[in-house]
Scaffold this active site. Structure first.
Site, mmCIF file in Angstrom:
data_model
loop_
_atom_site.group_PDB
_atom_site.id
_atom_site.type_symbol
_atom_site.label_atom_id
_atom_site.label_comp_id
_atom_site.label_asym_id
_atom_site.label_seq_id
_atom_site.Cartn_x
_atom_site.Cartn_y
_atom_site.Cartn_z
ATOM 1 N N SER A 128 42.460 39.056 36.954
ATOM 2 C CA SER A 128 42.067 40.418 37.297
ATOM 3 C C SER A 128 42.869 41.422 36.490
ATOM 4 C CB SER A 128 42.286 40.682 38.784
ATOM 5 O OG SER A 128 41.955 42.021 39.063
ATOM 6 N N LYS A 182 39.791 35.141 43.721
ATOM 7 C CA LYS A 182 39.425 36.259 42.838
ATOM 8 C C LYS A 182 38.167 36.954 43.359
ATOM 9 C CE LYS A 182 38.930 39.123 39.437
ATOM 10 N NZ LYS A 182 37.875 39.009 38.494
ATOM 11 N N HIS A 185 39.130 39.055 46.252
ATOM 12 C CA HIS A 185 39.814 40.221 45.674
ATOM 13 C C HIS A 185 38.781 41.276 45.265
ATOM 14 C CE1 HIS A 185 40.766 42.481 42.026
ATOM 15 N NE2 HIS A 185 42.016 42.528 42.436
ATOM 16 N N ASN A 186 37.746 40.845 44.581
ATOM 17 C CA ASN A 186 36.726 41.802 44.144
ATOM 18 C C ASN A 186 35.973 42.395 45.333
ATOM 19 O OD1 ASN A 186 37.512 40.819 41.646
ATOM 20 N ND2 ASN A 186 35.454 40.872 40.805
ATOM 21 N N GLU A 189 38.025 44.973 46.718
ATOM 22 C CA GLU A 189 37.943 46.114 45.793
ATOM 23 C C GLU A 189 36.702 46.970 46.112
ATOM 24 O OE1 GLU A 189 38.395 44.843 41.639
ATOM 25 O OE2 GLU A 189 36.653 46.069 41.162
HETATM 26 P P1 NDP Z 1 31.525 38.254 27.425
HETATM 27 O O1 NDP Z 1 31.319 37.933 28.863
HETATM 28 O O2 NDP Z 1 30.806 39.405 26.853
HETATM 29 O O3 NDP Z 1 31.200 36.951 26.580
HETATM 30 C C1 NDP Z 1 31.256 36.972 25.174
HETATM 31 C C2 NDP Z 1 31.936 35.750 24.663
HETATM 32 O O4 NDP Z 1 31.247 34.575 25.115
HETATM 33 C C3 NDP Z 1 31.915 35.694 23.149
HETATM 34 O O5 NDP Z 1 33.112 35.119 22.707
HETATM 35 C C4 NDP Z 1 30.724 34.795 22.884
HETATM 36 O O6 NDP Z 1 30.761 34.170 21.639
HETATM 37 C C5 NDP Z 1 30.899 33.790 23.973
HETATM 38 N N1 NDP Z 1 29.690 33.024 24.243
HETATM 39 C C6 NDP Z 1 28.559 33.458 24.842
HETATM 40 N N2 NDP Z 1 27.671 32.467 24.939
HETATM 41 C C7 NDP Z 1 28.239 31.365 24.384
HETATM 42 C C8 NDP Z 1 27.828 30.028 24.193
HETATM 43 N N3 NDP Z 1 26.636 29.601 24.613
HETATM 44 N N4 NDP Z 1 28.690 29.182 23.591
HETATM 45 C C9 NDP Z 1 29.904 29.603 23.190
HETATM 46 N N5 NDP Z 1 30.350 30.845 23.346
HETATM 47 C C10 NDP Z 1 29.534 31.726 23.938
HETATM 48 O O7 NDP Z 1 33.098 38.398 27.130
HETATM 49 P P2 NDP Z 1 34.230 39.170 27.919
HETATM 50 O O8 NDP Z 1 35.446 39.054 27.084
HETATM 51 O O9 NDP Z 1 33.774 40.509 28.359
HETATM 52 O O10 NDP Z 1 34.404 38.299 29.245
HETATM 53 C C11 NDP Z 1 34.783 36.933 29.190
HETATM 54 C C12 NDP Z 1 34.826 36.410 30.612
HETATM 55 O O11 NDP Z 1 35.751 37.178 31.353
HETATM 56 C C13 NDP Z 1 33.517 36.513 31.372
HETATM 57 O O12 NDP Z 1 33.402 35.405 32.226
HETATM 58 C C14 NDP Z 1 33.661 37.758 32.196
HETATM 59 O O13 NDP Z 1 32.915 37.726 33.384
HETATM 60 C C15 NDP Z 1 35.113 37.773 32.463
HETATM 61 N N6 NDP Z 1 35.629 39.132 32.580
HETATM 62 C C16 NDP Z 1 36.630 39.332 33.385
HETATM 63 C C17 NDP Z 1 37.141 40.566 33.543
HETATM 64 C C18 NDP Z 1 38.267 40.680 34.402
HETATM 65 O O14 NDP Z 1 38.736 41.757 34.700
HETATM 66 N N7 NDP Z 1 38.750 39.557 34.854
HETATM 67 C C19 NDP Z 1 36.662 41.757 32.891
HETATM 68 C C20 NDP Z 1 35.644 41.439 32.006
HETATM 69 C C21 NDP Z 1 35.155 40.176 31.891
HETATM 70 P P3 NDP Z 1 30.073 34.894 20.341
HETATM 71 O O15 NDP Z 1 31.070 35.884 19.869
HETATM 72 O O16 NDP Z 1 29.863 33.776 19.386
HETATM 73 O O17 NDP Z 1 28.793 35.509 20.828
#
Ligand code: NDP
Length: 476
Positions: A128, A182, A185-186, A189
């Site tokens: 988070s 988590k 937590h959300n 939130e």
């Molecule tokens: P995204 O959720 O936008 O995902 C993009 C990434 O996933 C890129 O690296 C992309 O690769 C990769 N990807 C998508 N599809 C595939 C696939 N089939 N095979 C391999 N790679 C793939 O990225 P975020 O950084 O925003 O979030 C990452 C994770 O973190 C998510 O699960 C999200 O829910 C979570 N998150 C958590 C937050 C928090 O506060 N904890 C805030 C935001 C997100 P490519 O570049 O090649 O497309």
């Protein structure tokens, strides 16, 4: 040199987590499906620490010391499964796959069981704090095997947020426990944000106050028991002027709240477990109501209000009442959330230390707040506390505010201001403390139409009344 830990998936979250690891002295293997993100990470931030970049997954895996520790930070759902499927054939017994994305905990349980079959550890980890937390220190909630934490603990505890020298990371419990916590937590939130929004609405409608004036009230509240990240940013948002109109920024923001789904998951699970998390549920439904555009259009100006003109006489007393009602409602929402954690912990055999959860939420995450210390202290006094509200500190804190809380909920109702979270929290408070609830009548009705039986206050056993014949009572 071999990397101590790896990150695959280098969009905003993975990139920042990798930088955080490198800045803390770990050698980090980095990989992304499309190599561009990996290359730009090295180009832009390669000087922040030791990175080993790989274009292929096989090279990435080969660059890691054993047992391999691989953080998967890709889009939740299908992409996570796809990456795991590609990784598994490349790994060896004892290696650790960490899913730090926002997975739903049943998926984590499924993946953990599957990887265990291969002799691999799968660690669903709640992270988070968003983008900034990932870089500067998030709150980290790892599940999976206790053994995996002996490897991961020293790394995660170093990169996590630190509060009073204590890391905001601890082992949560087996398989999906980390992602479950988590999720709650959300959910909390959601409740926190809705309560703040209701307080804002009450101050706006009761006092006719401007956004800036209300912002000052929140800034003042942030110096007391309510001190928290969400109250602080609320004060900042309310003080902000819209550059286009020159008026208050919040006044030009459309009033339709969106959601990505963790609140819904929390409520769905609470229904499964039978835990009343009314604060989180009302907050989730309030977002849904705000987005119910055709319904709102049909009702606005049509449904009669029969409400008076709100005329608050003592401004300061009203503001203090709203503050107390907010604090009491917030305590209820947290108490309910911790109840849900206890219920799931029992259901899934996780043995979650609730006081430790409050401790690791004190920094890094969105609900970070001064009052979380109070929750940790309550569970230190009694690790098996059946109800957070019944801890001596909270009993007094809520008790002191209960008259104010009743006044606010009553005035809101009389003046037609919707306060679903304030009101339902008060109803929960009165329900949970009631010596006798009207559930006796529900049981009698159930026995009448469905012969579902009832228990009596004066005798052990199950009973049924023969309602349609002689109304005699029979013991089942
Ligand atoms: P995204 O959720 O936008 O995902 C993009 C990434 O996933 C890129 O690296 C992309 O690769 C990769 N990807 C998508 N599809 C595939 C696939 N089939 N095979 C391999 N790679 C793939 O990225 P975020 O950084 O925003 O979030 C990452 C994770 O973190 C998510 O699960 C999200 O829910 C979570 N998150 C958590 C937050 C928090 O506060 N904890 C805030 C935001 C997100 P490519 O570049 O090649 O497309």
């Amino acid at each position: 040199a071999r990397a101590q830990i790896g990150v695959t998936g280098l969009a905003v979250m993975g990139r920042n987590l990798a930088r955080n690891l490198a800045r803390n002295g770990f050698t980090v293997a980095v990989h992304n499906r499309s190599a561009g993100r990996m290359q730009s990470l090295l180009a832009d931030h390669g000087d922040e620490g030791e990175f080993i970049g790989s274009e292929s997954l096989a090279d990435f895996v080969a660059s890691l010391e054993r047992p391999r520790k691989i953080i998967v930070m890709v889009k939740a759902g299908g992409p996570t499964d796809a990456v795991i499927d590609d990784l598994v054939p490349l790994l060896e017994e004892g290696d650790i796959v960490i899913d730090a994305g926002n997975a739903h905990f049943p998926d984590t349980r499924r993946r953990e069981a599957a990887l265990r079959e291969h002799g691999l550890h799968f660690v669903g980890t709640g992270v988070s704090g968003g983008e900034e937390g990932a870089l500067l220190g998030p709150s980290i909630m790892p599940g999976g095997s206790a053994e995996s934490y002996t490897w991961l603990g020293p790394i995660f505890e170093k990169i996590a947020a630190q509060v009073d020298g204590v890391p905001c990371c601890t082992y949560v419990g087996a398989d999906g426990a980390g992602h479950f916590v988590k999720m709650v937590h959300n959910g909390i939130e959601y409740a926190d944000m809705q309560l703040i929004a209701e307080a804002y609405d009450l101050l706006k409608q009761g006092l006719g106050a401007s956004a800036a004036e209300i912002g000052e009230i929140f800034a003042e509240w942030n110096t007391g028991d309510l001190e928290s990240f969400l109250i602080e940013i609320t004060a900042g948002v309310l003080a902000h002027t819209d550059p286009v109109t020159g008026g208050a920024f919040v006044d030009v923001v459309l009033d339709q709240a969106e959601q990505k789904g963790t609140g819904r998951w929390t409520v769905q699970n609470a229904l499964d477990l039978g835990v009343p998390i009314t604060g989180i549920a009302e907050a989730t439904f309030a977002r849904a109501l705000s987005g119910s555009v055709p319904q709102r259009a049909a009702a606005a100006g049509t449904l009669p209000a029969h409400a008076g003109t709100w005329d608050v006489i003592d401004r300061d007393a009203f503001v203090e009442d709203v503050r107390r009602a907010l604090y009491a409602s917030k305590v209820v929402a947290y108490s309910q959330g911790f109840d849900q954690i206890a219920a799931a912990s029992a259901e899934f055999g996780w043995d979650i230390d609730r006081g430790a959860m409050a401790r690791i939420w004190r920094g890094g995450c969105i609900i970070r707040a001064r009052f979380l210390n109070r929750i940790t202290e309550a569970y230190e006094r009694d690790a098996h506390l059946p109800l957070l509200l019944a801890d001596e500190y909270f009993t007094q804190a809520v008790g002191d505010g209960v008259t104010a809380w009743r006044r606010i909920v009553a005035q809101a109702a009389l003046n037609g201001v919707p306060t679903p979270a304030f009101s339902s929290s008060l109803a929960y408070y009165d329900g949970v403390r009631a010596e006798r609830l009207p559930a006796n009548l529900i049981q009698a009705q159930r026995d009448f139409f469905g012969a579902h039986t009832y228990r009596r206050t004066d005798r052990e056993g199950s009973f049924h009344t023969q309602w349609t014949t002689d109304r005699a009572e029979v013991q089942e």
